[in-house]
Design a protein around this motif. Sequence first.
Motif, PDB file in Angstrom:
ATOM      1  N   ALA A  66      -0.648  11.122  34.043  1.00 60.06           N
ATOM      2  CA  ALA A  66      -1.736  10.163  33.827  1.00 60.06           C
ATOM      3  C   ALA A  66      -2.513  10.494  32.556  1.00 60.06           C
ATOM      4  O   ALA A  66      -2.910   9.595  31.804  1.00 60.06           O
ATOM      5  CB  ALA A  66      -2.664  10.143  35.036  1.00 60.06           C
ATOM      6  N   VAL A  67      -2.705  11.772  32.298  1.00 65.91           N
ATOM      7  CA  VAL A  67      -3.407  12.183  31.078  1.00 65.91           C
ATOM      8  C   VAL A  67      -2.568  11.850  29.846  1.00 65.91           C
ATOM      9  O   VAL A  67      -3.082  11.325  28.848  1.00 65.91           O
ATOM     10  CB  VAL A  67      -3.747  13.687  31.132  1.00 65.91           C
ATOM     11  CG1 VAL A  67      -4.330  14.158  29.817  1.00 65.91           C
ATOM     12  CG2 VAL A  67      -4.682  13.983  32.283  1.00 65.91           C
ATOM     13  N   GLU A  68      -1.270  12.151  29.928  1.00 73.32           N
ATOM     14  CA  GLU A  68      -0.381  11.814  28.809  1.00 73.32           C
ATOM     15  C   GLU A  68      -0.355  10.302  28.587  1.00 73.32           C
ATOM     16  O   GLU A  68      -0.348   9.824  27.457  1.00 73.32           O
ATOM     17  CB  GLU A  68       1.032  12.317  29.079  1.00 73.32           C
ATOM     18  CG  GLU A  68       1.970  11.983  27.941  1.00 73.32           C
ATOM     19  CD  GLU A  68       3.441  12.082  28.288  1.00 73.32           C
ATOM     20  OE1 GLU A  68       4.211  12.339  27.364  1.00 73.32           O
ATOM     21  OE2 GLU A  68       3.802  11.883  29.457  1.00 73.32           O
ATOM     22  N   TRP A  69      -0.356   9.551  29.675  1.00 76.72           N
ATOM     23  CA  TRP A  69      -0.298   8.095  29.591  1.00 76.72           C
ATOM     24  C   TRP A  69      -1.528   7.541  28.868  1.00 76.72           C
ATOM     25  O   TRP A  69      -1.411   6.627  28.056  1.00 76.72           O
ATOM     26  CB  TRP A  69      -0.181   7.506  30.987  1.00 76.72           C
ATOM     27  CG  TRP A  69      -0.047   6.037  31.032  1.00 76.72           C
ATOM     28  CD1 TRP A  69       0.974   5.286  30.523  1.00 76.72           C
ATOM     29  CD2 TRP A  69      -0.966   5.118  31.623  1.00 76.72           C
ATOM     30  NE1 TRP A  69       0.751   3.957  30.776  1.00 76.72           N
ATOM     31  CE2 TRP A  69      -0.431   3.832  31.451  1.00 76.72           C
ATOM     32  CE3 TRP A  69      -2.164   5.259  32.301  1.00 76.72           C
ATOM     33  CZ2 TRP A  69      -1.064   2.697  31.928  1.00 76.72           C
ATOM     34  CZ3 TRP A  69      -2.798   4.125  32.776  1.00 76.72           C
ATOM     35  CH2 TRP A  69      -2.253   2.861  32.579  1.00 76.72           C
ATOM     36  N   ILE A  70      -2.694   8.108  29.129  1.00 75.15           N
ATOM     37  CA  ILE A  70      -3.903   7.650  28.444  1.00 75.15           C
ATOM     38  C   ILE A  70      -3.795   7.915  26.943  1.00 75.15           C
ATOM     39  O   ILE A  70      -4.173   7.082  26.125  1.00 75.15           O
ATOM     40  CB  ILE A  70      -5.153   8.310  29.058  1.00 75.15           C
ATOM     41  CG1 ILE A  70      -5.365   7.762  30.468  1.00 75.15           C
ATOM     42  CG2 ILE A  70      -6.386   8.074  28.201  1.00 75.15           C
ATOM     43  CD1 ILE A  70      -6.403   8.499  31.272  1.00 75.15           C
ATOM     44  N   GLY A  71      -3.244   9.064  26.577  1.00 69.38           N
ATOM     45  CA  GLY A  71      -3.014   9.344  25.158  1.00 69.38           C
ATOM     46  C   GLY A  71      -2.004   8.392  24.545  1.00 69.38           C
ATOM     47  O   GLY A  71      -2.179   7.925  23.411  1.00 69.38           O
ATOM     48  N   ILE A  72      -0.956   8.098  25.279  1.00 66.99           N
ATOM     49  CA  ILE A  72       0.058   7.149  24.803  1.00 66.99           C
ATOM     50  C   ILE A  72      -0.555   5.766  24.622  1.00 66.99           C
ATOM     51  O   ILE A  72      -0.293   5.085  23.623  1.00 66.99           O
ATOM     52  CB  ILE A  72       1.252   7.110  25.776  1.00 66.99           C
ATOM     53  CG1 ILE A  72       2.098   8.372  25.622  1.00 66.99           C
ATOM     54  CG2 ILE A  72       2.099   5.865  25.582  1.00 66.99           C
ATOM     55  CD1 ILE A  72       3.177   8.527  26.666  1.00 66.99           C
ATOM     56  N   LEU A  73      -1.390   5.344  25.581  1.00 70.39           N
ATOM     57  CA  LEU A  73      -2.056   4.044  25.453  1.00 70.39           C
ATOM     58  C   LEU A  73      -2.934   3.994  24.218  1.00 70.39           C
ATOM     59  O   LEU A  73      -2.986   2.978  23.516  1.00 70.39           O
ATOM     60  CB  LEU A  73      -2.898   3.752  26.695  1.00 70.39           C
ATOM     61  CG  LEU A  73      -2.170   3.462  27.988  1.00 70.39           C
ATOM     62  CD1 LEU A  73      -3.173   3.212  29.100  1.00 70.39           C
ATOM     63  CD2 LEU A  73      -1.226   2.290  27.848  1.00 70.39           C
ATOM     64  N   THR A  74      -3.617   5.090  23.937  1.00 73.90           N
ATOM     65  CA  THR A  74      -4.483   5.148  22.759  1.00 73.90           C
ATOM     66  C   THR A  74      -3.674   4.995  21.479  1.00 73.90           C
ATOM     67  O   THR A  74      -4.021   4.185  20.603  1.00 73.90           O
ATOM     68  CB  THR A  74      -5.256   6.474  22.742  1.00 73.90           C
ATOM     69  OG1 THR A  74      -6.007   6.593  23.952  1.00 73.90           O
ATOM     70  CG2 THR A  74      -6.186   6.551  21.544  1.00 73.90           C
ATOM     71  N   LEU A  75      -2.603   5.745  21.363  1.00 81.27           N
ATOM     72  CA  LEU A  75      -1.768   5.659  20.157  1.00 81.27           C
ATOM     73  C   LEU A  75      -1.121   4.280  20.011  1.00 81.27           C
ATOM     74  O   LEU A  75      -1.112   3.702  18.917  1.00 81.27           O
ATOM     75  CB  LEU A  75      -0.692   6.737  20.180  1.00 81.27           C
ATOM     76  CG  LEU A  75      -1.187   8.162  20.014  1.00 81.27           C
ATOM     77  CD1 LEU A  75      -0.034   9.147  20.195  1.00 81.27           C
ATOM     78  CD2 LEU A  75      -1.835   8.346  18.666  1.00 81.27           C
TER      79      LEU A  75
END
Length: 108
Positions: A66-75
Amino acid sequence: MMSIAAFCLAYAGFAALCLGMDRHYEAVFDRELPRRHRTPLRALGWAALALSLWASAAVWGWRYGAVEWIGILTLAGLLLIWFVSYRPGCALATGGLCAAAAPVLAWM
């Protein structure tokens, strides 16, 4: 490779949601968004974002995924904002390429 697939799904999802809006559809295609295209574009966008979350969780587990996903969404969101601002046609092309590449990357 699954993290890259998650990024591609997130970008494709944001691109579909973006094209589901009148203003951005007109910027890309120089015509109004037909009503019959609005709902499928939005549904595909949300489905791609959900699949992106699932792909991140498949690699890292649900806590770190979930944390990685939030970073991916940001990028993905920042990249799409840049493309829509300066090259609206490229935003559509890149979204299509990402949608086509995501299953291949997930399979690898």
